[in-house]
Write a protein that holds these residues in place. Structure first.
Motif, mmCIF file in Angstrom:
data_model
loop_
_atom_site.group_PDB
_atom_site.id
_atom_site.type_symbol
_atom_site.label_atom_id
_atom_site.label_comp_id
_atom_site.label_asym_id
_atom_site.label_seq_id
_atom_site.Cartn_x
_atom_site.Cartn_y
_atom_site.Cartn_z
ATOM 1 N N ARG A 1 1.154 -29.877 -27.927
ATOM 2 C CA ARG A 1 2.826 -28.858 -28.785
ATOM 3 C C ARG A 1 3.007 -30.286 -29.249
ATOM 4 N N ALA B 1 6.231 -32.109 -30.750
ATOM 5 C CA ALA B 1 8.282 -31.685 -31.686
ATOM 6 C C ALA B 1 7.698 -32.074 -32.942
ATOM 7 N N ASP C 1 1.170 -25.683 -31.064
ATOM 8 C CA ASP C 1 2.327 -24.867 -31.234
ATOM 9 C C ASP C 1 3.663 -26.125 -31.835
ATOM 10 N N ALA D 1 7.453 -27.746 -31.339
ATOM 11 C CA ALA D 1 8.685 -27.152 -30.705
ATOM 12 C C ALA D 1 9.640 -28.401 -31.142
ATOM 13 N N ASP D 2 11.309 -26.927 -31.218
ATOM 14 C CA ASP D 2 11.780 -28.291 -31.593
ATOM 15 C C ASP D 2 12.243 -29.420 -31.231
ATOM 16 N N CYS E 1 15.053 -30.014 -28.613
ATOM 17 C CA CYS E 1 15.106 -29.519 -27.700
ATOM 18 C C CYS E 1 14.152 -30.187 -26.659
ATOM 19 N N TRP E 2 13.560 -31.809 -27.745
ATOM 20 C CA TRP E 2 12.557 -32.049 -26.618
ATOM 21 C C TRP E 2 12.878 -33.471 -25.746
#
Length: 143
Positions: free
Chosen positions: A12, A14, A49, A51-52, A55-56
């Motif tokens: 994952r 960012a 994947d 992630a924004d 939002c991390w």
């Protein structure tokens, strides 16, 4: 079990989703699973994947506010197939490789090597425990 051990790797990141970055991450982690952990290339599965970054949060601050990237990598391997040194080397090289791909990354970018009991997972409909026992039985009949 090592020669038929299959890892599942989830990465994952960012950042905005990029097939180019995803391919680099998948190539890095597949190579480390094979070269460092001795896994069989054709059963290494990597899920990347994105992630924004807004939002991390690390230390209560968003990644963009910190001015650095971050990631989380989790690899599931069959319990007992790798020594502590193998796993430590995987963690070190995965961190360094992800930093090379992403640029400056937070120290709070994590790599987790999770040992899963061989009777608790498998591929192609067979558990790793079954594969081990079947292999031992086959070897015994060859003697």
């Amino acid at each position: 079990m090592k020669e038929t051990d299959m890892p599942y790797i989830r990465a994952r990141v960012a950042g905005d989703g990029s097939t180019e970055i995803a391919a680099k991450v998948a190539d890095l982690l597949t190579g480390l699973a094979v070269d460092v952990l001795g896994k069989q290339r054709d059963v290494v599965s990597v899920d990347v994947d994105f992630a924004d970054p807004a939002c991390w949060f690390v230390g209560g601050r968003s990644v963009p506010d910190r001015g650095e990237g971050t990631f989380y990598v989790e690899i599931k391997i069959t319990e007992g197939t790798n020594a502590k040194g193998d796993k430590a080397l995987f963690v070190r090289r995965a961190f360094d490789g992800m930093a090379a791909i992403l640029g400056t990354v937070s120290e709070a970018s994590y790599i987790v090597v999770q040992d899963v009991r061989p009777d608790s997972w498998g591929f192609a409909g067979l558990t790793q425990e079954y594969r081990y026992i079947a292999g031992r039985l086959a070897a015994k009949t060859d003697d």
